[in-house]
Design an enzyme around this catalytic site. Structure first.
Site, mmCIF file in Angstrom:
data_model
loop_
_atom_site.group_PDB
_atom_site.id
_atom_site.type_symbol
_atom_site.label_atom_id
_atom_site.label_comp_id
_atom_site.label_asym_id
_atom_site.label_seq_id
_atom_site.Cartn_x
_atom_site.Cartn_y
_atom_site.Cartn_z
ATOM 1 N N HIS A 357 0.859 -1.141 -0.033
ATOM 2 C CA HIS A 357 0.025 0.062 -0.104
ATOM 3 C C HIS A 357 0.857 1.437 0.027
ATOM 4 O O HIS A 357 0.339 2.294 0.276
ATOM 5 C CB HIS A 357 -0.646 -0.014 1.270
ATOM 6 C CG HIS A 357 -1.871 -0.976 1.190
ATOM 7 N ND1 HIS A 357 -3.129 -0.765 0.832
ATOM 8 C CD2 HIS A 357 -1.958 -2.397 1.492
ATOM 9 C CE1 HIS A 357 -4.141 -2.020 0.773
ATOM 10 N NE2 HIS A 357 -3.151 -2.952 1.391
ATOM 11 N N LYS A 544 -8.318 13.648 4.545
ATOM 12 C CA LYS A 544 -7.634 12.510 4.664
ATOM 13 C C LYS A 544 -6.494 12.640 5.727
ATOM 14 O O LYS A 544 -6.428 13.667 6.511
ATOM 15 C CB LYS A 544 -6.638 12.339 3.494
ATOM 16 C CG LYS A 544 -6.205 13.702 2.858
ATOM 17 C CD LYS A 544 -5.668 13.675 1.396
ATOM 18 C CE LYS A 544 -6.761 13.690 0.494
ATOM 19 N NZ LYS A 544 -7.149 12.298 -0.207
ATOM 20 N N THR A 652 -8.702 6.409 -1.626
ATOM 21 C CA THR A 652 -10.154 5.716 -1.958
ATOM 22 C C THR A 652 -11.175 6.635 -1.520
ATOM 23 O O THR A 652 -12.175 6.553 -1.970
ATOM 24 C CB THR A 652 -10.452 4.499 -0.890
ATOM 25 O OG1 THR A 652 -9.671 5.185 0.540
ATOM 26 C CG2 THR A 652 -9.539 3.420 -1.536
ATOM 27 N N LYS A 656 -15.000 7.952 -3.415
ATOM 28 C CA LYS A 656 -16.252 8.301 -2.633
ATOM 29 C C LYS A 656 -16.705 9.568 -3.124
ATOM 30 O O LYS A 656 -18.293 9.664 -3.015
ATOM 31 C CB LYS A 656 -16.006 8.176 -0.854
ATOM 32 C CG LYS A 656 -15.569 6.841 -0.477
ATOM 33 C CD LYS A 656 -15.003 6.856 1.016
ATOM 34 C CE LYS A 656 -14.302 5.263 1.107
ATOM 35 N NZ LYS A 656 -13.339 5.717 2.183
#
Ligand code: 26Q
Length: 815
Positions: A357, A544, A652, A656
């Protein structure tokens, strides 16, 4: 599976749970009692649903998926489960008769914040998708008593408060004490030979007991149900304790207990920045040892051999954090099951896969050999043997010695977790197309040249039923009205919205819904921040984790420059804009905390400056978390995804925002690249350098000071930042920008300003703006977690879902 339940049944069940499990009569019960009663009923339904699902999976001998992750950022469960089971309305009505509002009960549930951010939320989205797609799956993690800290801003400075979530959160978790296992630490290894058998004896170890707690996640329509098993650490020495107690050594007995329990006390709040702390290593081994023992027990119970493990089970490592599952499996097979090395290795290798990741070298985990060997002596020996064999094989193949060193699991006095993962698994994947390419060219380049067949991409995805249908119900209803509800099972169908792109009536409805969502958000902001914002202003959102590479300070620097300009030109034409931030910083990340304080203090100055505050407002949302994201994202006009190209693995939240019809203002980084491919140039606001341009600029010798000197706007902004706001100077941020600017904020500044201006022009024409928004929603289907999971299943796990099974009526009353 049919979960239909009548109103009367629901009411009886609720009263029963209140009386018998919560010791309160329904007339006296509070919302909190009702929340728990409903949660317990839903939990019972899920347990039964899971049992049926498991039965079908067993009858059809379907492969099991085991997803290992140190984090599952679940958020709330109640609404999600009621929605997926299709019984939300039934409960709403049944409760309403009892004078209870279901929406109030939702508010009683704390977020299960068992994760830091993207990685943990991805794991949670995957549980939903696995269930919906019909894969029998278990997630494995830890039951942290304290999840991600609660953030409190004191004069703009982040302080951390403990998140004790269990009192409201534990109703979802069912303890399973019969499945508790022991995990062993420390001690030393004694080896001997007995009739040609190598006997390994771990002596003088410390025992800790791992007790599982299970939570269930319903897939859409309850077809499948995923199980998340989290382990809690407790003292294994119950009888020994008693001896101590009886002997009067009360304190020593308590101490041992406390030492064990500390293992699952708290989630480490650093993301993308591992630190070699002993307790973190302990947590990691505790998770994998308990999990591997559990998986192997389940498998042996059913098949009595591990020979067929790779055919019947896929074990997935979400990042390197659970990579010790590999040596742990080897240990169990070698020391406890009598396997020889080669056979055990082949089984492990074919069963386990790994997802990376991050590309940043400093975020790759490694552990000092001394600490490692002391804490996990047998695991260390096994890693030494993995390392020895790997290096021998590479040398035999003629691979250059230095290269072998770079790939080795053991090197320079460190255990290199990513190397161990690549060496030991059959598949390595990144989380977006760009990221997977970068992996092959940078951190795993050596491996890629030697074993290219291991490398894949699986682009991330989101549980869009949560992020669209549940958090933006009005928009979801509009979509259903336009294209029917098949998109709820098949997100690709969202593309049917395209034919409404130019339908004025539809775009107006969309605008109304957005406006409504913005009003809700404005209410929240007034209540929590004491700031009045204009729902007609552009909601420009960056939420974030706080990291320099994500460049919240690029956003803030432009806000400051805009403020300076508006201050001088108060009557300039400027579409009012609300800049919204939300981010937690790792508690020890000083620069990140300063950036937060800079944004907060700058915001206070702007919000209180009558020259500009009709046009701009800056809001820093405290304690950004899943539940707040669900409120905020449907209200956003602009989704800020502005990391330096080549640094964000995927992102991500970009997905959304997109599915909710916000416009991405972003760099060509992570999954933004694929969002751009999906929507085309017209429907995204791109800016900044591409990854190759970033590399070129670095090779040329990037000197931010030159930009600063020759750019009056930046010069003025950086200088004022240094002088400070709210009585605090932000010299360190301004120095860093001028002197090193590691994430090239100054280099991308002008293009960022250009793109942001363009957003203002587009927004001015409402039909145009919502046309772009609708187009974004229409193309968001490929970012569903359902699609990601199908990719994992076909490309990596070789797994099939359970075949569609007969509908079976289960009502909670049928015990
Ligand atoms: C490791 C060792 C010790 C302590 C902490 C950690 C640790 C914990 C969490 C290291 C990293 C993380 C989390 C990383 C993360 O969230 N990465 C994000 O993963 C998302 C899902 O794939 C991507 O979308 C993001 O781009 C990526 O940053």
């Amino acid at each position: 599976m049919n979960y239909k339940i009548s109103k009367k049944e629901i009411q009886e069940q609720i009263k029963d749970k209140l009386t018998h499990e919560l010791s309160v009569e329904w007339q006296d019960a509070t919302d909190e009692h009702y929340y728990k009663a409903v949660a317990l009923i839903v939990r019972d339904m899920l347990v039964k649903g899971r049992k049926k699902f498991k039965d079908v999976a067993e009858q059809t001998d379907t492969k099991n998926i085991y997803y290992l992750c140190m984090e599952f950022l679940l958020g709330r469960s109640l609404k999600n489960n009621l929605f997926n089971l299709g019984i939300e309305d039934d409960f709403r009505k049944a409760l309403s008769d009892l004078n209870v509002r279901l929406d109030n009960l939702y508010e009683m549930e704390p977020d299960a914040g068992l994760g830091n951010g993207g990685l943990g939320r991805l794991a949670a989205c995957f549980l939903d998708a696995l269930a919906t797609q019909g894969y029998p799956a278990m997630g494995y993690s830890l039951r942290y008593e304290y999840g991600i800290f609660r953030q409190k801003l004191v004069e703009g400075w982040q302080t951390e408060l403990p998140d004790f979530w269990l009192p409201g959160g534990q109703v979802w978790f069912q303890p399973v004490p019969t499945r508790a296992v022991e995990v062993h630490f420390d001690g030393f290894i004694e080896e001997s030979w007995n009739n040609q058998y190598h006997v390994v004896n771990h002596k003088d170890y410390t025992k800790v007991l791992a007790v599982p707690y299970d939570l269930y996640v319903a897939g859409m329509d309850g077809r499948g149900v995923s199980r998340l098993r989290v382990w809690a650490a407790t003292s294994a020495e119950a009888d020994f304790d008693m001896k101590l107690f009886n002997g009067g050594d009360y304190l020593r007995a308590m101490e041992q207990n406390a030492m064990a329990e500390v293992i699952t006390k708290v989630l480490y709040p650093e993301d993308n920045h591992p630190e070699g702390k002993s307790l973190r290593l302990t947590q990691q081994y505790f998770l994998v040892s308990a999990t591997v023992q559990d998986i192997i027990r389940r498998h042996l119970f059913r098949y009595s051999t591990l020979d067929n493990l790779p055919e019947k089970a896929a074990i997935h490592l979400n990042d390197t954090h659970p990579v010790l599952a590999i040596p742990e499996m080897m240990r169990v097979m070698l020391d406890e099951c009598g396997y020889g090395w080669d056979q055990a290795w082949s089984i492990v290798n074919r069963t386990v896969a790994y997802t990376n990741h991050t590309v940043m070298a400093e975020a790759l985990e490694c552990w000092g050999v001394d600490l490692f060997r002391r804490r996990l002596p047998r695991i260390y020996q096994i890693i030494e043997e993995i390392n020895r064999r790997f290096c021998a094989e590479m040398h035999a193949r003629g691979v250059d010695g230095q290269k072998v060193g770079r790939m080795a699991p053991l090197n320079d006095g460190y255990v290199k977790m990513a190397n161990l993962a690549v060496v030991s698994t059959h598949s390595v994947n990144g989380v977006s197309k760009l990221h997977s390419e970068i992996l092959k060219q940078t951190v795993f380049q050596d491996f890629y040249t030697e074993m290219p067949e291991k490398f894949r991409n699986v682009t991330n995805g989101i549980a869009y039923r949560r992020w669209l249908n549940q958090s933006n119900p009005e928009y979801a209803d509009l979509i259903t009205e336009l294209i029917g509800d098949s998109y709820i099972h098949n997100a690709a169908r969202l593309d049917r919205l395209l034919k409404y792109q130019d339908d004025k009536a539809v775009l107006e409805k969309m605008a109304k819904i957005r406006r409504h969502n913005k009003e809700r958000m404005a209410d929240y902001i007034l209540k929590n921040n004491g700031v009045t914002i204009d729902p007609d202003s552009i909601f420009d959102v960056q939420v974030k984790r706080l990291h320099e590479y994500k460049r919240q300070h690029l956003n803030a620097l432009d806000i400051l420059a805009t403020y300076q300009w508006l201050r001088e030109n108060p009557s300039a034409d400027f579409t009012p804009r609300t800049y919204i931030f939300g981010a937690k910083a790792a508690p020890g990340y000083y620069m990140a905390k300063q950036i937060i304080q800079f944004i907060v203090n700058l915001g206070n100055t702007i919000n209180n400056d009558p020259r500009v505050n009709e046009k701009m407002k800056v809001v820093y949302l405290e304690d950004y978390r899943v539940t707040l994201a669900e409120l905020l994202i449907p209200s956003a006009d602009i989704s800020q995804q502005i990391s330096l190209a080549g640094t964000e693995a995927s992102g991500t939240s970009n997905m959304k925002f997109m599915i909710n019809g916000a416009v991405t203002l972003g760099t060509l980084d992570g999954a933004n690249v694929e969002i751009h491919e999906a929507v085309g140039d017209e429907n995204i606001l791109l800016f900044g350098m591409t990854t190759p341009q970033v590399e070129q600029a670095k090779r040329n010798g990037y000197i931010p000071g030159n930009i600063y000197q020759n750019h009056p706007v930046l010069h003025q902004a950086i200088d004022e930042m240094g002088r400070g706001f709210g009585g605090v100077s932000f010299q360190q941020i301004s120095d860093s920008l001028r002197n090193s600017d590691p994430y090239m904020v100054l280099a991308d500044f002008d293009d960022y300003v250009r793109a942001r201006k363009k957003s203002m022009e587009l927004y001015a024409n409402s039909a145009q703006w919502y046309r772009i928004g609708l187009t974004n929603t229409a193309h968001a289907g490929c970012f569903s977690a359902d699609r990601s999971i199908r990719d994992y299943a076909t490309e990596i796990w070789s797994a099939e879902p359970v075949p569609a099974h007969p509908k079976i009526h289960i009502a909670p009353s049928q015990k």
